[in-house]
Design an enzyme around this catalytic site. Structure first.
Site, short mmCIF file in Angstrom:
data_model
loop_
_atom_site.label_atom_id
_atom_site.label_comp_id
_atom_site.label_asym_id
_atom_site.label_seq_id
_atom_site.Cartn_x
_atom_site.Cartn_y
_atom_site.Cartn_z
CG PHE A 118 -10.63 -109.77 -74.30
CD1 PHE A 118 -9.77 -110.62 -74.95
CD2 PHE A 118 -10.58 -108.41 -74.60
CE1 PHE A 118 -8.86 -110.13 -75.89
CE2 PHE A 118 -9.69 -107.90 -75.54
CZ PHE A 118 -8.82 -108.75 -76.19
CD GLN A 232 -11.54 -99.28 -72.65
OE1 GLN A 232 -11.44 -99.71 -73.80
NE2 GLN A 232 -12.38 -99.79 -71.78
CG HIS A 234 -5.51 -101.20 -73.50
ND1 HIS A 234 -4.57 -102.00 -72.90
CD2 HIS A 234 -6.28 -102.02 -74.26
CE1 HIS A 234 -4.76 -103.26 -73.30
NE2 HIS A 234 -5.78 -103.30 -74.13
CG LEU A 244 -3.11 -102.44 -77.67
CD1 LEU A 244 -3.63 -101.82 -76.39
CD2 LEU A 244 -4.28 -102.85 -78.56
CD GLU A 247 -8.68 -106.68 -71.84
OE1 GLU A 247 -8.58 -105.44 -71.85
OE2 GLU A 247 -9.75 -107.26 -71.61
NE ARG A 281 -9.41 -103.27 -72.72
CZ ARG A 281 -9.53 -103.31 -74.03
NH1 ARG A 281 -10.00 -102.26 -74.69
NH2 ARG A 281 -9.20 -104.38 -74.70
CG HIS A 351 -7.45 -98.75 -76.36
ND1 HIS A 351 -6.60 -99.02 -77.41
CD2 HIS A 351 -8.33 -99.78 -76.34
CE1 HIS A 351 -6.96 -100.15 -77.98
NE2 HIS A 351 -8.01 -100.62 -77.37
NE ARG A 386 -13.72 -100.58 -76.30
CZ ARG A 386 -12.79 -101.35 -76.89
NH1 ARG A 386 -13.15 -102.45 -77.54
NH2 ARG A 386 -11.52 -101.04 -76.84
C1 LIG Z 1 -4.47 -100.51 -81.52
C2 LIG Z 1 -5.92 -100.84 -81.34
C3 LIG Z 1 -6.31 -102.13 -81.06
C4 LIG Z 1 -7.66 -102.43 -80.86
N1 LIG Z 1 -8.01 -103.73 -80.59
C5 LIG Z 1 -9.33 -104.04 -80.44
C6 LIG Z 1 -9.73 -105.39 -80.23
O1 LIG Z 1 -8.92 -106.32 -80.20
N2 LIG Z 1 -11.05 -105.64 -80.08
C7 LIG Z 1 -11.99 -104.65 -80.13
O2 LIG Z 1 -13.18 -104.95 -80.01
N3 LIG Z 1 -11.64 -103.37 -80.36
C8 LIG Z 1 -10.33 -103.05 -80.51
N4 LIG Z 1 -9.98 -101.74 -80.73
C9 LIG Z 1 -11.03 -100.75 -80.96
C10 LIG Z 1 -11.61 -100.95 -82.36
O3 LIG Z 1 -10.61 -101.41 -83.22
C11 LIG Z 1 -12.20 -99.67 -82.93
O4 LIG Z 1 -13.10 -99.10 -82.02
C12 LIG Z 1 -12.94 -99.96 -84.24
O5 LIG Z 1 -12.11 -100.66 -85.14
C13 LIG Z 1 -13.42 -98.68 -84.88
O6 LIG Z 1 -13.92 -98.97 -86.16
P1 LIG Z 1 -14.71 -97.86 -86.97
O7 LIG Z 1 -15.19 -98.51 -88.21
O8 LIG Z 1 -15.70 -97.21 -86.09
O9 LIG Z 1 -13.61 -96.76 -87.31
P2 LIG Z 1 -12.15 -96.84 -87.98
O10 LIG Z 1 -11.69 -98.20 -88.23
O11 LIG Z 1 -11.30 -95.95 -87.15
O12 LIG Z 1 -12.39 -96.18 -89.39
C14 LIG Z 1 -12.72 -94.81 -89.54
C15 LIG Z 1 -12.91 -94.51 -91.02
O13 LIG Z 1 -13.42 -93.20 -91.16
C16 LIG Z 1 -12.69 -92.51 -92.15
N5 LIG Z 1 -12.73 -91.07 -91.81
C17 LIG Z 1 -12.50 -90.50 -90.62
N6 LIG Z 1 -12.63 -89.16 -90.72
C18 LIG Z 1 -12.94 -88.89 -92.01
C19 LIG Z 1 -13.19 -87.71 -92.74
N7 LIG Z 1 -13.13 -86.48 -92.18
N8 LIG Z 1 -13.48 -87.82 -94.07
C20 LIG Z 1 -13.53 -89.03 -94.67
N9 LIG Z 1 -13.29 -90.18 -94.02
C21 LIG Z 1 -13.02 -90.11 -92.70
C22 LIG Z 1 -11.31 -93.11 -92.10
O14 LIG Z 1 -10.65 -92.92 -93.33
C23 LIG Z 1 -11.62 -94.57 -91.82
O15 LIG Z 1 -11.88 -95.25 -93.02
C24 LIG Z 1 -8.64 -101.41 -80.93
C25 LIG Z 1 -8.24 -100.12 -81.22
C26 LIG Z 1 -6.90 -99.82 -81.39
C27 LIG Z 1 -6.52 -98.39 -81.61
#
Ligand SMILES: Cc1cc2nc3c(=O)[nH]c(=O)nc-3n(C[C@H](O)[C@H](O)[C@H](O)COP(=O)(O)OP(=O)(O)OC[C@H]3O[C@@H](n4cnc5c(N)ncnc54)[C@H](O)[C@@H]3O)c2cc1C
Length: 574
Positions: A118, A232, A234, A244, A247, A281, A351, A386
């Site tokens: 990566f 960031q 991407h 997306l 990578e 990135r 991203h 990141r």
């Molecule tokens: C398309 C894509 C591909 C990616 N690929 C990678 C990868 O391969 N490797 C990597 O390391 N990272 C990757 N990332 C980044 C990574 O996936 C995210 O940073 C990470 O999954 C975030 O997880 P989280 O638990 O912080 O939030 P999220 O998974 O975004 O979850 C947020 C949660 O909060 C809840 N929520 C939000 N606001 C409220 C509210 N007001 N009230 C109640 N609930 C709320 C939502 O319902 C959800 O359950 C990628 C991101 C994207 C967009």
């Protein structure tokens, strides 16, 4: 009176960070009562869409020190080195634990866990499950969380306010989307795991639900948002949709080409050295933008703009199908190209947010009992940029740590009176009720949202000019005024998506305000923050974290020291 429920710990968010925190809380104290509040069903959290992988040292040619150094350098020396050290130590343990819970990591022929290259990582250390990593990780966490009967889920509940009294956070006000009622969900500690806010920008890989809610909730209670200027881009999103293309395509050997078919990362000096397509990135996104600016972009008619090519043809069908089958499916469906035979059109796309709610290494914030983890938090792992695949692991490592610390905190806290919390929840219910179907001054959600997207793209894109950043600050302030004039059309209660969009818009505008101010204050170029007016890094004046505090008359800027350690800042070259 609002409905009230009582728990020990309230977790907001059912993505990787929230579910990992919930499991950690349950494991630390079996029987403890947990509320897991999420605006969508947990499996629909953005984590599910992660494709590429999660980083942790696994191979004999790798070391924790190498992972730490890559992360420090990737962060352009703005990551806190104590946080990074803890992260790299815990990362392999967390990914192994996930395997024990059922995550189907892809394997090598000899049965060991397969890892891929990566960007910005010295060696192959990104674990993957083909290219549906987020789906498998989230599924594993969700299933595991179901083992614990003491986790009560509040699916499709939208948190609109943190309930804070006497300097401590002891619950949330949440709008039950099914009934339209606001409830008070009380606890002795609250963990925010609400993800990022990519929807502040127009062209993004982020799902519609990524509206920075948790950042805005904490901000409005007086907690600083940290390092918000660092967002960031991407390098490889599909033009038009922003979908997306992981990578992992470059990790598996894909090339980037300009309109002349030239592999510009190897023929021109973009600072990525021999890493070429596997540079970090920020640098690759800038290289693509410079190729386009130099007239070597590929033109498409209309608003979409110019793009570059991602070429996978030399990998062959067999490898593409074994390692990145989802990329083929996405390219065929959304760009009408088959990467086995044609290059994929791509361009940089917003991203990820490096910044977020200011926390310490335990996930604790400035308010007692309030924690944050995952993309919504800024524990200072990622600094100014990141490295891809560190984020999923971050959700596990710091979700677990925040959960464990929240349990310790409540053991020593005496709680407090419920009265003030319930009065806040009542007031909040009144405010939400007034907003529903509000006939205001004629401003519309879509118009304001478009204006915000436009301001932020012009002011805080891949390159940021001083003048455009200054303008963004003025325009966001005006937008806040316009929000007060919002008119809504739908007075209904059951699954009223319009009021949710209005609440999300308010959150995004608060997040945008903090990004714009932090960006304006950083008069240097570091990591993802690239200023043509100040093209070099300036450690003398800017080796610090940025803090933005909410104020009723406008945001306030402050700074915080970076925790250095083994590595002193040096020129970032690959
Ligand atoms: C398309 C894509 C591909 C990616 N690929 C990678 C990868 O391969 N490797 C990597 O390391 N990272 C990757 N990332 C980044 C990574 O996936 C995210 O940073 C990470 O999954 C975030 O997880 P989280 O638990 O912080 O939030 P999220 O998974 O975004 O979850 C947020 C949660 O909060 C809840 N929520 C939000 N606001 C409220 C509210 N007001 N009230 C109640 N609930 C709320 C939502 O319902 C959800 O359950 C990628 C991101 C994207 C967009």
């Amino acid at each position: 009176m609002v409905d009230v429920t009582r728990h020990d710990v309230v977790i907001v968010g059912g993505g990787a960070a929230g579910l990992r925190a919930a499991i950690a809380v349950s494991e630390a104290r079996p029987g403890i009562s947990i509320a897991l509040v999420s605006k969508v069903y947990p499996m629909r959290s953005h984590t599910v869409s992660a494709e590429g992988g999660a980083a942790a040292v696994a191979r004999s040619d790798d070391t924790l020190e190498m992972h730490a150094y890559d992360t420090v350098k990737g962060s352009d020396f703005l990551g806190d080195q104590d946080v990074i050290q803890y992260f790299v130590e815990e990362a392999p343990k967390e990914l192994t634990r996930l395997e024990h819970w059922g995550c189907p990591w892809s394997r090598n022929d000899d049965g060991t866990v397969a890892t891929r290259a990566f960007g910005g990582m010295t060696t192959k250390r990104t674990w993957f499950a083909t290219d549906k990593v987020g789906f498998h990780m989230l599924h594993t966490l969700f299933q595991t969380s179901m083992k614990y009967g003491d986790i009560e889920r509040y699916d499709e509940h939208f948190v609109t306010k943190l309930l804070v009294d006497g300097g401590a956070c002891r619950g949330v006000a949440a709008l039950d989307m099914r009934t339209g009622q606001v409830k008070a969900v009380l606890g002795k500690a609250v963990i925010l795991a609400t993800g990022g806010g990519g929807k502040v920008w127009p062209f993004t890989t982020n799902g519609n639900i990524k509206t920075g809610d948790g950042m805005a909730l904490a901000y409005r209670e007086g907690i600083a948002l940290k390092d918000m200027e660092f967002v960031q881009y991407h390098p490889t999103g599909l033009p038009g949709t922003g979908i997306l293309i992981t990578e992992a395509t470059r990790g598996e050997g894909g090339y980037l080409l300009n309109s002349e078919g030239e592999r510009f990362l190897t023929t021109r000096d973009y600072g990525v050295g021999t890493k070429a397509e596997l540079g970090p990135r920020d640098m690759i996104s800038r290289a693509i933008m410079q190729e386009i600016a130099a007239g070597r972009g590929i033109k498409i008619p209309g608003k979409i703009g110019e793009y570059a090519h991602l070429d996978l043809r030399h990998l062959g069908e067999e490898k593409i199908m074994a390692r990145i089958p989802f990329v083929r499916e996405l390219s065929r469906t959304y760009a009408n190209v088959d990467p086995v035979h044609e290059p994929i059109p791509i361009r940089p796309v917003l991203h990820y947010m490096m910044g977020g709610v200011d926390t310490d290494i335990d996930g604790a914030t400035e308010i007692d009992g309030l924690y944050a983890a995952g993309e919504t938090a800024c524990v200072s792992l990622n600094g100014a940029n990141r490295l891809g695949s560190n984020s999923l692991t971050e959700c596990l490592v710091f979700g677990a740590r925040a959960g464990a610390h929240a349990v310790q905190y409540i053991a020593g806290s005496s709680g407090g009176e419920e009265g003030p919390l319930l009065r806040q929840a009542e007031d909040e219910a009144g405010r939400v009720e007034a907003l529903r179907g509000q006939q205001g001054g004629g401003e519309k959600i879509t118009k304001l949202r478009e204006s915000m997207n436009d301001i932020m793209e012009r002011g805080t894109g891949v390159y940021r000019e001083q003048a455009s950043m200054a303008k963004a600050n003025t325009e966001i302030a005006e937008l806040k005024g316009r929000y007060e004039q919002l008119s809504l059309d739908d007075p209904s209660k059951v699954f009223n998506t319009e009021i949710i969009a209005a609440l999300e818009l308010r959150n995004m505008i608060d997040v945008a305000e903090s990004v714009a101010l932090a960006a304006l204050h950083r008069k240097e170029s570091r990591g993802a923050h690239a200023c043509p007016d100040f093209p070099t890094r300036n450690d003398g004046e800017y080796l610090h974290h940025s803090l933005v505090y909410y104020g009723p008359t406008g945001p306030r800027f402050d700074k915080k020291d970076v925790t250095l350690g083994v590595w002193e800042p040096e020129e970032r070259k690959y």
